[in-house]
Design a protein around this motif. Structure first.
Motif, short mmCIF file in Angstrom:
data_model
loop_
_atom_site.label_atom_id
_atom_site.label_comp_id
_atom_site.label_asym_id
_atom_site.label_seq_id
_atom_site.Cartn_x
_atom_site.Cartn_y
_atom_site.Cartn_z
N LYS A 110 0.94 -1.37 0.19
CA LYS A 110 0.01 -0.20 -0.04
C LYS A 110 0.84 1.20 0.07
N VAL A 111 0.45 2.04 -0.86
CA VAL A 111 1.37 3.49 -1.13
C VAL A 111 0.41 4.61 -1.17
N ASP A 112 0.99 5.54 -0.46
CA ASP A 112 -0.09 6.64 -0.57
C ASP A 112 0.71 7.92 -1.54
N ALA A 113 1.81 7.92 -1.76
CA ALA A 113 2.27 8.92 -2.29
C ALA A 113 3.75 8.72 -3.14
N ILE A 114 4.32 9.37 -4.04
CA ILE A 114 5.50 9.01 -4.62
C ILE A 114 6.06 10.36 -5.09
N TRP A 115 7.18 10.65 -4.72
CA TRP A 115 8.14 11.46 -5.46
C TRP A 115 9.08 11.06 -6.17
N ASN A 116 9.08 11.27 -7.45
CA ASN A 116 10.12 11.09 -8.59
C ASN A 116 10.74 12.19 -8.88
N LYS A 170 2.33 1.14 -14.44
CA LYS A 170 1.56 0.75 -15.21
C LYS A 170 1.46 -0.88 -15.39
N GLU A 171 2.62 -1.22 -15.42
CA GLU A 171 2.81 -2.66 -15.43
C GLU A 171 2.22 -3.58 -14.14
N ALA A 172 2.39 -2.76 -12.99
CA ALA A 172 2.09 -3.38 -11.63
C ALA A 172 0.69 -3.29 -11.53
N GLY A 173 -0.10 -2.40 -12.25
CA GLY A 173 -1.52 -2.20 -11.98
C GLY A 173 -2.05 -1.52 -10.91
N ARG A 174 -1.06 -0.65 -10.31
CA ARG A 174 -1.15 0.01 -9.25
C ARG A 174 -1.70 1.32 -9.35
N ASN A 175 -2.55 1.85 -8.69
CA ASN A 175 -3.21 3.34 -8.90
C ASN A 175 -3.81 3.77 -7.46
N GLU A 176 -3.38 3.20 -6.45
CA GLU A 176 -3.96 3.77 -5.26
C GLU A 176 -3.59 4.91 -4.61
N GLU A 180 0.64 13.90 -19.32
CA GLU A 180 0.27 13.18 -18.53
C GLU A 180 -0.49 13.87 -17.30
N ILE A 181 -0.06 14.93 -16.71
CA ILE A 181 -0.82 15.54 -15.73
C ILE A 181 -2.32 16.28 -16.42
N SER A 235 -5.38 10.98 -16.64
CA SER A 235 -5.90 9.51 -16.87
C SER A 235 -4.90 8.55 -15.88
N GLY A 236 -3.75 8.95 -15.17
CA GLY A 236 -2.90 8.38 -14.31
C GLY A 236 -2.70 8.94 -12.93
N VAL A 237 -1.43 8.34 -12.39
CA VAL A 237 -1.37 8.76 -10.82
C VAL A 237 -0.58 9.84 -10.82
#
Length: 352
Positions: A242-248, A262-268, A283-284, A288-290
């Protein structure tokens, strides 16, 4: 810093001193990408400083374009020079070889250019040749990666790495607080962990999160490459169910990060990028994405460096300032780009 990593860093159009406003008033890091195709970073504004003046030759040296941000640096510098009939732009062959860049800069000194804009592969290792230029009476505009000896440059302009972290931290912290999330899982994907610019970004991020009572759960560096971005993001997602936020830290490596997500199918969770690439902004914009935001460290700073070089070579200052001369140091602000303002920033984005 022997590894050629730049960057990065800030959107001049929206910074404290905008690229466009710079002349009327007078944006470490990423690989893999295509040459930038965006329009010139900022049109030459109308104003007394922009009226044709004394003809000046501006030399330019930067690393070879091994990623989108560096490619945009060269493109933006050339585009800015073309805006002025009184500027002769004299670039040398871009290279990632330290000795080759030193030789190239020496050729510009020998040509007696009126000003030099240099983004060094390594500020420490090119410090001596920059000092040679300064000692020869050629003002050096030091772009992004700073020379350690202040006598080696007339003016430095670059991004705010600490400010990038602060901007990302505030966006993530406020968003989580507004959602009522407690004890969030926050992941950080760095560039190259040993670089001072990366450490500054991480410190800014940490300090901003503290103001919300949050901290980074886990972080790992991805070497500013797409491939490593994919691998690191995949590993972090596998380790945290479970992840709430990522900074890249970097939008160029973010191409790989988003591919892994996308490959992991994660969007939580939601994600914030870094640098301000055009593909990240699109993308922003799509929603449509995280990826919800990116914090800028824009190659538009190269356009501004050329404008500053012209002013300095012609003995002019920044007309909206009281002082007669161009400042010795200009740090660009890190802007937060979201769906609400992305249309304003997209024209200044670079292609990853």
């Amino acid at each position: 810093m022997s590894t050629p990593v730049g960057r990065r860093g800030i959107l001049f159009g929206g910074a404290a001193i905008g690229a466009g406003a710079l002349v009327t008033a007078c944006t470490g890091n990423t690989p893999a990408g295509t040459a930038a195709t965006s329009p010139p970073a900022a049109p030459a504004p109308a104003g007394d400083n922009d009226k044709p003046g004394e003809k000046v030759v501006i030399g330019f040296s930067a690393p070879a374009a091994d990623h989108g941000w560096i490619a945009a640096i060269a493109k933006n510098a050339e585009s800015a020079a073309k805006q002025y009939s009184d500027v002769e732009f004299k670039p040398v062959e871009p290279t990632n070889d330290i000795n080759a860049q030193i030789s190239a800069v020496e050729s510009l000194i020998a040509a007696k250019v009126n000003a030099l804009v240099i983004l060094p592969n390594d500020g420490q290792q090119l410090n001596q040749v920059a000092r040679q230029a300064a000692d020869a009476g050629i003002p050096v505009i030091n772009l992004d990666r700073v020379f350690p000896d202040k006598l080696s440059y007339r003016t430095w302009i670059g991004g705010d790495n600490y400010g990038m972290g602060v901007a990302a931290g505030h966006y993530i912290g406020k968003t989580l607080k507004d959602k009522g999330v407690s004890n969030p899982v926050i992941l950080e994907i760095q560039g190259i962990a040993t670089l001072p610019l990366t450490q500054d970004r991480s410190k800014g991020f940490e300090d901003a999160l503290k103001t919300y009572g949050f901290s980074v759960t886990a972080k790992q560096d991805a070497q500013f490459t797409v491939e490593s971005g994919t691998k690191v993001a995949s590993n972090l997602l596998q380790a945290h169910k479970k992840v709430d936020a990522i900074w890249n830290h970097d939008d160029d490596q973010g191409v790989g990060v988003l591919a892994a997500i996308k490959e992991a199918g994660r969007n939580e969770f939601f994600m914030v990028g870094g640098a301000g690439s055009a593909n990240a902004m699109r993308e922003i914009q799509s929603g449509s994405g995280v990826l919800q935001a990116t914090v800028t460290y824009s190659p538009t700073m190269a356009s501004s460096a050329i404008k500053l070089a012209r002013l300095i070579a012609q003995g002019k200052g920044m007309s909206d300032l009281v002082e007669n001369g161009v400042p010795q140091s200009i740090t660009l602000a890190s802007e937060t780009v979201t769906k609400d303002n992305v249309d304003k920033y997209l024209p200044l984005g670079f292609e990853s």
